[in-house]
Enzyme design. Structure first.
Site, short mmCIF file in Angstrom:
data_model
loop_
_atom_site.label_atom_id
_atom_site.label_comp_id
_atom_site.label_asym_id
_atom_site.label_seq_id
_atom_site.Cartn_x
_atom_site.Cartn_y
_atom_site.Cartn_z
CG HIS A 212 -31.46 -12.53 10.65
ND1 HIS A 212 -30.57 -11.98 11.54
CD2 HIS A 212 -32.66 -12.00 10.96
CE1 HIS A 212 -31.20 -11.15 12.35
NE2 HIS A 212 -32.47 -11.15 12.02
CG ASP B 207 -32.36 -2.53 12.22
OD1 ASP B 207 -33.58 -2.37 12.02
OD2 ASP B 207 -31.90 -3.50 12.84
NE ARG C 282 -40.08 -2.63 12.95
CZ ARG C 282 -39.40 -3.76 12.65
NH1 ARG C 282 -38.11 -3.76 12.59
NH2 ARG C 282 -40.05 -4.86 12.40
CB SER D 152 -35.51 -4.51 10.54
OG SER D 152 -34.83 -4.96 11.66
CE LYS E 120 -30.77 -6.44 11.88
NZ LYS E 120 -31.76 -6.41 12.93
N1 URA Z 1 -35.33 -9.53 13.32
C1 URA Z 1 -34.84 -8.30 12.97
O1 URA Z 1 -33.63 -8.11 12.91
N2 URA Z 1 -35.72 -7.34 12.67
C2 URA Z 1 -37.06 -7.52 12.68
O2 URA Z 1 -37.79 -6.61 12.37
C3 URA Z 1 -37.57 -8.80 13.05
C4 URA Z 1 -36.67 -9.79 13.36
#
Ligand code: URA
Length: 458
Positions: free
Chosen positions: A90, A169, A176, A191, A195
């Site tokens: 990620h 989220d 956000r 965040s 996940k």
């Molecule tokens: N990617 C995400 O999933 N959340 C964030 O806050 C920033 C990047």
């Protein structure tokens, strides 16, 4: 002896507590996360709490508590039935960052399961799901049963957040984006990790961006975020590594939707060209770590060599096309990617003087990409699959006046002028070349992350 029940919680108290610099405990974070997921806390109160958290910051303990509360706001996926280690990658968000389309199939081709849950465009950064949806038919909304079936068949699956996994989220991420509360290490950590932890991963490789296009531009902030995420995920039982990588210019040449996929597939086909060598190198490095963390190589370097072999023998491309087909995408669009590309309007921006491309304000460039129609202004708006910008010159390149600097593809002609104006402000051409910046910087593992956090007094 009777044990008295804890006093009921009220959102307004938690807003005031954070606003006034207090620290929330695990029960209070769980109350917020559950309320966000269930829709029982109104958006204006969640937004006020997010702004208080953004301004006051979250401690290490609060960040851990919020991450776990958001993870537990929904169901958990269990990849154990796949019989392989499950590893995801990620990124903290970038411009032109299309590494997911390379690393997921490459790691899968090397024996790792890659259950990848991705997001949509956020702020100035692009979204993996928006890019994938430029393939006609591609379904990003799968049920967990369908997700598991694609993983069992192809080894990799890239989907959007489901209703079941970390639903808090989904609500907080969109809020956000609309309330200027993205760039905060604790909120970003919670965040991303909520996940990832809900997906039951064995391992996670984080690409933490630094430089002019990153949410946290300063290297020390990106380092803190990297250490924070590694320590938080490791404490929750997931083997995690974070690499600090450069975002002082777009990654590769394409930033948009379809044009990014086309560029990634060019590399999966084994083609090479100068403008996209950074994308190839970063993708192989990240895939190498995934393969190592997934137990398929003794070191990240050996993992990288395996990823390179999967690129060369076409097995990465095969997995990618199988995954697209399994998610109902029309793979024939990759037979002629240029022919499929049908932007509404095109304009070439030429260098306005001769010199070196000295600086790129990559956040501004991300906004220019969004203004072409590739991104959205409001949650839920459609994006244009064919909009975006192709950057012809990289940081440090020598350009002559009149030479093409970028090609812009927009939905409509009138959208080109705003994007061009932003682009011209964002690129500085000067007489001297800039200082080179390393593409891949420091790597954080559990040990280095904990040492870093202790020495930073967190
Ligand atoms: N990617 C995400 O999933 N959340 C964030 O806050 C920033 C990047």
């Amino acid at each position: 002896m009777s044990v008295s029940a804890p006093a009921p919680l009220h959102t307004i108290d938690l807003i005031l507590k954070k606003r006034d610099g207090g620290r929330l405990d695990a029960r209070e974070m769980a109350f917020l996360a559950k309320g966000a997921a269930a829709g029982t806390i109104p958006e204006e109160q969640l937004a006020a709490w997010l702004m208080a958290a953004w301004l006051r910051g979250l401690s290490l303990d609060e960040t851990r508590a919020l991450t776990l509360a958001m993870r537990d706001s929904g169901e958990r996926f269990s990849p154990a039935r796949l019989g392989k280690k499950a590893v995801d990658k990620h990124s903290t968000g970038g411009v032109g960052d299309k590494t997911s389309f390379l690393v997921a199939p490459l790691a899968a081709a090397c024996g790792v399961a890659v259950p990848m849950i991705s997001g949509r465009a956020l702020g100035h950064t692009g979204g993996t799901l928006d890019k994938l949806e430029s393939i006609p038919g591609y379904r990003t909304a799968l049920t967990l049963t369908e997700f598991e079936a694609v993983l069992a068949k192809c080894g990799a699956s890239i989907i959007g957040q489901t209703r079941e996994l970390a639903p808090a989220d989904r609500v907080l991420y969109a809020l956000r984006d609309r309330t200027g509360t993205v760039e905060n290490p604790g909120l970003i950590c919670a965040s991303i990790l909520s996940k990832k932890l809900a997906a039951g991963l064995n391992g996670l490789v984080l690409d933490v961006k630094t430089g002019s296009g990153a949410f946290l531009r300063r290297r020390e902030d990106a380092e803190y975020l990297a250490a924070l995420m590694v320590a938080t995920a490791e404490a929750a039982g997931t083997r995690t590594v974070a690499l600090l990588t450069d975002m002082s210019q777009p990654l590769g040449q394409a930033a948009g939707n379809w044009i990014e996929l086309a560029e990634a597939v060019e590399l999966l086909r084994g083609q090479r060209r100068e403008g996209i060598e950074d994308l190839r190198e970063l993708s192989l490095t990240l895939a190498g770590w995934m393969i190592h963390v997934g137990g398929q190589a003794a070191t990240p370097e050996a993992g990288k060599a395996r990823a390179e072999a999967a690129l060369a023998d076409g097995s990465g491309l095969r997995v990618f096309l199988e995954m697209v087909a399994a998610q109902s995408g029309d793979t024939s669009v990759f037979d002629d990617p240029k022919g499929f590309h049908k932007p509404g309007a095109t304009e070439v921006v030429e260098a306005w003087e001769s010199g070196f491309v000295a600086e790129m304000d990559t956040t501004a460039l991300g906004w220019a990409v969004q203004r072409t129609g590739a991104g959205r202004e409001k949650a839920g708006e459609p994006v244009d699959a064919h909009a975006g910008i192709l950057f012809h010159a990289r940081r440090g390149a020598r350009v002559e006046k009149g030479q093409p600097l970028a090609t812009m593809y927009a939905t409509r002609t009138e959208m080109l002028s705003e994007a061009a104006a932003i682009l011209k402000q964002a690129v500085r051409i000067s007489e001297a070349p800039p200082r080179a910046v390393a593409l891949v910087g420091r790597a954080f593992t559990r040990e280095t992350a904990e040492t870093y956090l202790q020495s930073s007094g967190q």
